[in-house]
Design an enzyme around this catalytic site. Structure first.
Site, PDB file in Angstrom:
ATOM      1  N   ASP A   1      -5.254   5.909   2.357  1.00  0.00           N
ATOM      2  CA  ASP A   1      -5.567   4.599   1.809  1.00  0.00           C
ATOM      3  C   ASP A   1      -7.013   4.205   2.118  1.00  0.00           C
ATOM      4  OD1 ASP A   1      -3.928   1.984   0.802  1.00  0.00           O
ATOM      5  OD2 ASP A   1      -5.536   1.385   2.164  1.00  0.00           O
TER       6      ASP A   1
ATOM      7  N   HIS B   1       0.824  -1.210   0.000  1.00  0.00           N
ATOM      8  CA  HIS B   1       0.000   0.000   0.000  1.00  0.00           C
ATOM      9  C   HIS B   1       0.858   1.259   0.000  1.00  0.00           C
ATOM     10  CE1 HIS B   1      -4.078  -1.816   0.914  1.00  0.00           C
ATOM     11  NE2 HIS B   1      -3.258  -2.838   1.020  1.00  0.00           N
TER      12      HIS B   1
ATOM     13  N   GLU C   1       1.878  -3.775 -13.065  1.00  0.00           N
ATOM     14  CA  GLU C   1       3.257  -3.912 -13.538  1.00  0.00           C
ATOM     15  C   GLU C   1       3.333  -4.873 -14.720  1.00  0.00           C
ATOM     16  OE1 GLU C   1       5.198  -4.958  -9.909  1.00  0.00           O
ATOM     17  OE2 GLU C   1       4.896  -2.971  -9.055  1.00  0.00           O
TER      18      GLU C   1
END
Length: 467
Positions: A111, A22, A365
């Site tokens: 978050d 995170h 990614e």
């Protein structure tokens, strides 16, 4: 996203949930915000200070400061809700910091696990923006699940289908594949009620940022806007595309010298290597490691295997891979025991396939690196992310579906590995198109770049007000 020259000096507090998965994407966001002239304070625990060092090294000290606070420890084996609730003990120290700061932040970006910061922001008279390192699809799954958690888990059959009426195309998943955190919910338990209320408060926040792009999740971003009741929802990712100098240290120092990893990959032909990694928190049983090791050996493929969880459920990962095995695969297998420079590995031209647990950071990614993804979800939101790759984007191939305890058939896994490297696969062509679209999204004028500029403009217009 290119530097825009904006320099309004707006001060923003960034508050990540204190785990690497995170913190890292929020630091990627921080890098962009600083490049657009904002001043940041990042709330960080002493343990996670090393994660901040690479970004501090490349920016002026007046652009990024740290607020170092310790989250109270929870008893051993505490459930996740109790750990999240422990972060709320920082409420009073944050209030004190704000009230004594000569130029306090005009907004808090926190978050999504920290939904309690909505009330904190209101008390301080500033805006709260929810940051989702996960995607919009996951947000919608979690919103529906936690709004209906009692009904969903009132049935004992873990294979009972859950229909998500709030999501376009109305997907259905077995209950066992719905966010595994929700199965731990206990009505009336103060920690779980706090956790649930915080997640539902995300929809009440003044705005939301997603580490995704419209090219990946446009339909679902629009649905989030409907659920929040406004257009203050921005898809600004994948944020990792602009990582700056030192990106090889993103997330931590590699357990194997970066140059050694790159040199090994340089010796392989293009698209011939499978990269294997299950994130920083997923754990494998010895039986799962044995099955995977056997499949990698028998398949004959080149591979880089990152054992960065550091432990197994029933022993030590490092002991599970013997020197004898490493010697057997030495010419075509590189085993990294610890943290690996994942972005750099995936972007290397020799890597063509990614065997992944489907954490959202890894999903982004993989897409950003144009590699075929083999899915092996373990827990949390990884099952629905894996299904999203397979059913919606159609760029994934299922390697193992059972989760943290299921051992794959090594013969079948061997074949999947072989097929992923050799021959044309329709998933590869779809991934190429998706990758190209995402690459354009983060370039100047692309959808994510436009959203990012709109968000920065919104921040520049904010002033502290009393709610």
């Amino acid at each position: 996203m290119e530097f825009s020259g904006e320099n309004n000096g707006a001060h923003v507090l960034l508050f990540p949930y204190p785990t690497s998965g995170h913190i890292i994407p929020l630091l990627d966001l921080a890098n962009h915000l600083i490049n657009h002239g904002l001043k940041l304070t990042i709330l960080v625990t002493p343990l996670n200070l090393p994660l901040i060092e690479p970004i501090q090294a490349i920016h002026p000290s007046n652009s990024i400061q740290t607020l170092i606070l310790s989250v109270p420890e929870t008893p051993p084996r505490s459930n996740f809700a109790k750990k999240v609730r422990a972060t709320s003990k920082l409420h009073d120290p944050i209030i004190d910091w704000f009230r004594t700061h000569p130029s306090p932040p005009v907004a808090i970006i926190s978050d999504f696990f920290l939904g309690w910061t909505l009330q904190l922001a209101r008390q301080l008279g500033v805006r709260r923006f929810a940051f989702w390192p996960s995607g919009a699809f996951t947000c919608l799954v979690m919103s529906y699940t936690w709004s209906n958690v009692e009904e969903i888990f009132s049935k004992t059959d873990e294979n009972a289908l859950v229909t998500f009426c709030n999501i376009p195309n109305t997907p259905e998943y077995p209950r066992r594949q719905v966010c595994t955190l929700s199965s731990q919910y206990r009505k009336g338990d103060s920690d779980w009620e706090f956790f649930r209320e915080g997640l539902l408060d995300n929809d009440k926040s003044w705005g939301a940022l997603f580490n995704t792009s419209r090219e990946i999740e446009g339909l679902y971003i629009d649905q989030v806007k409907k659920e929040m009741g406004n257009d203050r929802v921005w898809a600004v990712g994948p944020l990792l595309n602009v990582v700056g100098p030192g990106y090889s240290q993103r997330g931590g120092l590699s357990a194997m010298p970066h140059g050694k990893v790159m040199t090994w990959l340089d010796g392989k032909v293009d698209d011939s290597v499978v990269y294997v990694c299950f994130g920083s928190r997923s754990t494998l049983t010895r039986q799962q490691i044995d099955a995977l090791a056997t499949a990698l050996e028998r398949s004959g493929v080149n591979f880089v295997w990152c054992l960065r969880g550091g432990h197994m459920m029933d022993g030590n990962e490092e002991d599970a891979i013997t020197k004898e095995y490493e010697n057997q695969v030495a010419n075509r297998g590189l085993i990294i025991k610890g943290w690996a420079p994942q972005v750099a590995i995936l972007k290397h031209q020799a890597v063509g396939v990614f065997l992944t647990h489907c954490g959202w950071n890894s999903v982004l990614e993989g897409i950003s690196s144009n590699v075929l993804m083999l899915t092996w979800p373990m827990d949390a939101d990884q099952f629905t992310s894996a299904e999203f790759l397979f059913n919606e984007l159609k760029v994934g191939i299922k390697a193992c579906e059972g989760g943290s305890q299921v051992v794959p058939d090594s013969i079948k896994l061997t074949q999947i590995l072989c097929d992923s490297i050799s021959g044309a696969r329709p998933q590869k062509e779809r991934m190429r198109k998706l990758h190209d679209g995402v690459l354009k999204a983060v370039q100047d004028g692309g959808s994510s770049s436009r959203d990012f500029h709109a968000f920065v403009k919104q921040l520049s217009q904010l002033q502290s007000v009393v709610f």
